[in-house]
Design a protein around this motif. Structure first.
Motif, mmCIF file in Angstrom:
data_model
loop_
_atom_site.group_PDB
_atom_site.id
_atom_site.type_symbol
_atom_site.label_atom_id
_atom_site.label_comp_id
_atom_site.label_asym_id
_atom_site.label_seq_id
_atom_site.Cartn_x
_atom_site.Cartn_y
_atom_site.Cartn_z
ATOM 1 N N UNK A 161 46.741 43.215 39.820
ATOM 2 C CA UNK A 161 47.102 42.049 40.647
ATOM 3 C C UNK A 161 45.879 41.469 41.382
ATOM 4 N N UNK A 162 44.947 42.313 41.790
ATOM 5 C CA UNK A 162 43.764 41.843 42.513
ATOM 6 C C UNK A 162 42.518 42.587 42.041
ATOM 7 N N UNK A 163 41.371 41.915 42.225
ATOM 8 C CA UNK A 163 40.086 42.498 41.842
ATOM 9 C C UNK A 163 39.103 42.306 42.998
ATOM 10 N N UNK A 164 38.200 43.264 43.130
ATOM 11 C CA UNK A 164 37.110 43.120 44.097
ATOM 12 C C UNK A 164 35.790 43.250 43.356
ATOM 13 N N UNK A 165 34.857 42.333 43.655
ATOM 14 C CA UNK A 165 33.489 42.480 43.151
ATOM 15 C C UNK A 165 32.654 42.946 44.338
#
Lengths: 465, 465
Positions: free
Chosen positions: B277-281
């Motif tokens: 559902x979500x991604x972090x870089x």
């Protein structure tokens, strides 16, 4: 002040919020070195922003001058009522308003003592980096009003750089609520900047939102012998590169400084095996897994600018190294009379500046002993001279103005600052005219007139209008 | 403008320093998205500060309005002459004045393109961290005038935090030389702060002294799958602690954002094995000897908030991860109409804000697709919505004002900012009145009147007087 104004001010400050008792007022009139002494018949001690607001509204309406004061630790006389002004102590506004651990922010009232701000951060598992000698009594409101510096500027910046938001009471009593905790906010002019470093002349800071940082899990600290300030500047660049910008302190000390400390401060000793003309105290702070100590050891071993070095292997050893640096002012005081300057110079030209400025002072005061030390990493040197051994202190001190003028002229020539971290107050007010452009002084005066048209806020400090 | 004023302005700008050619002027009247379009019959292109000074003196004397312009990449219309104002392009003032490697400072003229500032630092073995999408055409003068943000704010701060000194031409043509390169300078009010982020309404920035940093020898970069914005915020605190404050970027992206990028941008692909559902870089930068990659791997492996992750093992892989984030605006544009917001919120409350604000927008525009992404590490979210699949773009866009009002009301409720990094310009000018206190607006107007009494500098932008 009319009896009516007096009565209104007392009512505005609340039943425990004022004093006319000379004994209670006395400590607010004189700073700790007894260099500046003022007079005042009324001390106001509000506990709420609303009270500060009501007080200033009355002062503005009646053209009553007022001097805001925090911990009374300022060094340039900004917090002293020289002309019978009302003293506005923020010391009782000492509440922590909120802390946000995830956002790394802390909101405190102006009267919270700096050491308590540090402790509130520490208790939350975080770190507030502002640190200076007076932190046990200086208040955060005063620190922000003077844009305090200290030993961690190299890594974390000045007090200004640690502020996210402010609450300020304007001269006419209006409350400016700029108490934001945002890292990014481009909605118009950044008004809080006006009040930071304005020494209470443009508004009264009543609360601040501060930036907190991850608590450094590890410190590496070394005392390094170097041949000259030039070697110190070169070592700075090397260490910054090796430690990837994690250098948090880089302090220079001359041999005489170490001599004075070991002579006057019980327990102090030079941990290196033989004397060196100059010493650097360097520290880095970082995560637990960073091999900071071995980076230090390798960097110092391979540097062409290091003649000897010791890397602290324990907290106790670290404290002993820092005690050398932190005792230097006290040791110089015990040695006798001294003439001091708080200047900054672009780092790369400090070596040449020190040479020229020392020569200029010795021309005026042959035999004076240069004790130049300080935050060379950020360009800030406490360029001090002690009275010649056995010399007459009064004769020595009588040349203060002349010496200062020679030093500040050179500072100006080197594109430096005549007040790196202490501010202007009354001490250096008239010198601004010597070194600032007419345009800059005009804009400063225009701001003062705009924000304090009746000149009630700390009149005569920083700039005359 | 009288013919005499026109002649004087042309003479002040020098023989190659002006244009009345509509073809040459045209690109200065419209910004790249064609959102704002202005009109002007005179373009001035000075090459020296003295010329800018002469031009402004004439404008002030004759009450001729003027709009300063850098690379014309601003997003809120601040650089557009809407009412026939003279355009003052700083683009030809593009010299590097000096660089001091030991002191880590660089002094450049306002018209130097940001990418060239970065390159000048890099050529000297140092690093200038300001970085943003428009860096190939944006000028440093414009960056400072809008207090630009970008992807490295978490570690290095906004453009304001990177400035040591400024040269500014005042409305009446006087030159304010504040071009200092000192880290510490407490000599009176810090006037440069007034002009940073003022969008050219208080003075014209003609040169700046900038802070440089050690070049990071090593980067660690990871793309991390998380279940929610709440998990992302918790991961931020963990990573900050493990990497000791060296996190330089922490960007959030929703699943739909990755979907749009992989659909519209050739070569883009999601490197994780299944959708999240979500991604972090997340990226950290540090010295060569720091085990950043193994710190990342250990921190991500032990985090309760990570469902999947990939740590870049090469520069190419790092670039591919960044391309996902950097293509998000372009992909959203290709997907069709969108309504955008540039807001910031205290980091810890972003998860609740996103939930509430998304619900508020969907109430107005059922089916709209939330594409909320951005610099969650510093609280700045590009809170955007794409038109429903197959929906009518015009009907969708016709609700912009209504949607924006609902979003900004919530931002205000959450103590956030309605313009985190883009500024105010004309786009959000009238909204300031909704969300700023009367006292704050009054002080802004007072500053404008003090510094530009004839209202010639970018009139009508930021604040109406």
């Amino acid at each position: 002040m009319t009896p009516e104004t007096l009565a209104r001010l007392k009512a505005a400050a609340g039943s425990n919020g004022f004093s006319e008792d000379p004994t209670e007022i006395a400590p607010h009139l004189e700073e700790w070195r007894s260099k500046y002494k003022g007079r005042s018949a009324l001390l106001l001690k509000p506990v709420t922003t609303a009270q500060v607001s009501a007080i200033l509204a009355i002062c503005n309406e009646t053209s009553t001058a007022i001097v805001p004061q925090g911990g009374n630790t300022g060094l340039v006389g900004a917090q002293i009522p020289f002309d019978g002004e009302v003293v506005l102590s923020l010391a009782r506004m000492n509440k922590t308003r909120s802390i946000d651990k995830a956002a790394h922010t802390l909101t405190v009232e102006a009267g919270v003592v700096l050491a308590k701000v540090q402790k509130a951060a520490d208790d939350a598992g975080l770190y507030f980096p502002l640190s200076l000698a007076a932190e046990g009594s200086a208040t955060i409101g005063g620190n922000l009003s003077t844009n305090a510096g200290g030993v961690a500027v190299l890594r974390y910046g000045m007090a200004r750089d640690l502020v996210l938001g402010l609450e300020v009471v304007l001269a006419d009593g209006r409350v400016l609520d700029l108490l934001r905790t945002l890292r990014k906010d481009n909605t118009g002019y950044d008004l809080k900047q006006l009040f930071i470093g304005a020494e209470g002349t443009l508004g009264v800071i009543t609360a601040a939102s501060l930036k907190l940082f991850p608590k450094p899990a590890q410190l590496a600290t070394a005392l390094v012998a170097v041949a000259s300030p030039d070697a110190a500047v070169k070592l700075l660049a090397e260490m910054q590169e090796h430690a990837g910008g994690l250098i948090s302190a880089f302090e220079i000390m001359p041999h005489i400084g170490i001599e004075l400390v070991t002579a006057h401060i019980p327990g102090a000793r030079d941990p290196l095996s033989r004397p060196s003309p100059w010493y650097v105290l360097v520290e880095a702070a970082g995560a637990a897994q960073f091999p900071l100590t071995s980076i230090f050891e390798a960097a110092l071993a391979q540097s062409a600018h290091v003649t000897d070095a010791v890397v602290a292997s324990s907290g106790t050893q670290r404290e002993a190294l820092w005690a050398l640096r932190e005792s230097m002012s006290e040791a110089q005081k015990r040695e006798g009379a001294s003439i001091k300057h708080d200047v900054s110079i672009p780092v790369s030209t400090i070596p040449v500046f020190l040479e020229k400025a020392t020569a200029a002072v010795l021309k005026i005061l042959p035999g004076a002993r240069a004790v130049s030390f300080g935050h060379i990493g950020d360009g800030n040197i406490h360029f001090n001279f002690s009275v010649p051994r056995g010399g007459d202190p009064d004769a020595f001190l009588s040349r203060w103005e002349e010496v200062q003028r020679a030093v500040h002229d050179l500072v100006h020539e080197f594109h430096g600052s005549i007040s790196a971290e202490h501010g202007i107050g009354v001490q250096k007010r008239d010198q601004l005219a010597l070194y600032k452009s007419a345009a800059e002084l005009d804009v400063m005066r225009a701001l003062k007139r705009t924000l304090d048209p009746r000149n009630i806020l700390n009149p005569g400090k920083v700039i005359a209008v």
